[in-house]
Write a protein that holds these residues in place. Structure first.
Motif, short mmCIF file in Angstrom:
data_model
loop_
_atom_site.label_atom_id
_atom_site.label_comp_id
_atom_site.label_asym_id
_atom_site.label_seq_id
_atom_site.Cartn_x
_atom_site.Cartn_y
_atom_site.Cartn_z
N LYS A 1 37.86 38.65 42.33
CA LYS A 1 38.97 38.93 41.41
C LYS A 1 40.10 37.92 41.54
CE LYS A 1 38.06 43.91 41.56
NZ LYS A 1 38.59 45.25 41.98
N ALA A 2 40.17 37.23 42.66
CA ALA A 2 41.29 36.31 42.91
C ALA A 2 40.90 34.85 42.71
CB ALA A 2 41.80 36.52 44.33
N GLY A 3 39.82 34.61 42.00
CA GLY A 3 39.33 33.25 41.84
C GLY A 3 40.25 32.30 41.12
N TRP A 4 41.25 32.81 40.39
CA TRP A 4 42.14 31.94 39.63
C TRP A 4 43.54 31.88 40.25
CZ3 TRP A 4 40.42 28.20 37.08
CH2 TRP A 4 41.13 27.56 36.07
N ILE A 5 43.66 32.39 41.48
CA ILE A 5 44.92 32.28 42.22
C ILE A 5 44.80 31.07 43.15
CG2 ILE A 5 46.51 33.41 43.82
CD1 ILE A 5 45.45 36.09 42.85
#
Length: 256
Positions: free
Chosen positions: A238-242
């Motif tokens: 879920k945090a791949g674009w942070i």
């Protein structure tokens, strides 16, 4: 995500934020490799935590060795499978807490700054670089380090650590851009004031904790588990674009 052959490599994970994060990541199914430096007389609680993590059916490897030494890096790298490190978590807390000036001459020296910055910032780059060169990072890997509010504020006794945290965050921004083509995200977590072993070494830490508790909107200190939950979040798909972010996990403490 399929974690069967993936590891979380945690530097400084035998207590505090690092250990809480290790437990959380083990519960998510990641194998755990912890590099720490502790006296044998202090290891019983850590061994209990290892047994607790193993109950999740994961492998747990621990190295009671100095994470700052090149031979330790080489030894750990040699036992981890290629493309297996899903998470590298830097939680090294080794620094000098002294004032810049003291009437009795017990102030910070240049050497104190060098030792602290090397331990709490540059060692993150050393490990990251070594993992990349050895092709150990998994695809879509997470590179995370802990910073603090002292990155921008002036606290007595915190000069060397503050300089280290500023260096750490500069490294984070650079790694976030240069490691992105390798499918590695890089972020820092700014935890609120937390009672850890390293925090207790700061002179006047109890008074600092009481003040932090009063200015926190929730009127409590940050707990290691609060931070571990966010480590787990950043480690997830879920945090791949942070990427390239200092994420505050302090309940709003730094707003006041």
């Amino acid at each position: 995500m399929n974690n069967d052959h993936q590891y979380a490599l945690i530097l400084g994970g035998s207590s505090g934020l690092g250990l809480a994060s290790a437990k959380r990541l083990a519960a998510s199914g990641l194998n755990i490799c912890i590099v720490h430096r502790d006296r044998k007389s202090e290891l019983e609680p850590f061994f209990s935590a290892i047994n607790e993590m193993k109950r999740f059916g994961v492998k747990v490897i621990s190295y009671n060795k100095d994470a700052l030494k090149t031979e330790t890096i080489a030894e750990v790298i040699n036992i981890l499978p290629k493309k297996s490190v899903k998470v590298l978590l830097h939680s090294v807390a080794k620094g000098t807490v002294k004032p810049l000036f003291s009437e009795d001459g017990t102030e910070l020296s240049k050497e104190d700054f060098v030792i602290t910055i090397n331990a709490m910032a540059l060692s993150w780059f050393d490990w990251s670089n070594a993992l990349i060169k050895s092709d150990l990072f998994a695809e879509d890997a997470r590179n995370i380090a802990f910073t603090s509010e002292g990155n921008t504020k002036s606290w007595k006794y915190y000069g060397a650590v503050s300089a280290a945290k500023a260096t750490l965050e500069a490294l984070m921004r650079q790694m976030a851009t240069e490691y992105a083509p390798l499918k590695i995200t890089t972020n820092c977590i700014q935890a609120g004031m937390t009672r850890t072993k390293s925090f207790g070494m700061i002179p006047g830490s109890e008074q600092i904790a009481q003040f932090a508790e009063k200015r926190n909107p929730f009127n409590r200190l940050t707990e290691p588990e609060d931070v571990a939950k966010v480590v787990e979040l950043l480690s997830s798909d879920k945090a791949g674009w942070i990427n390239g972010t200092v994420l505050k996990v302090d309940g709003g403490e730094s707003l006041r």
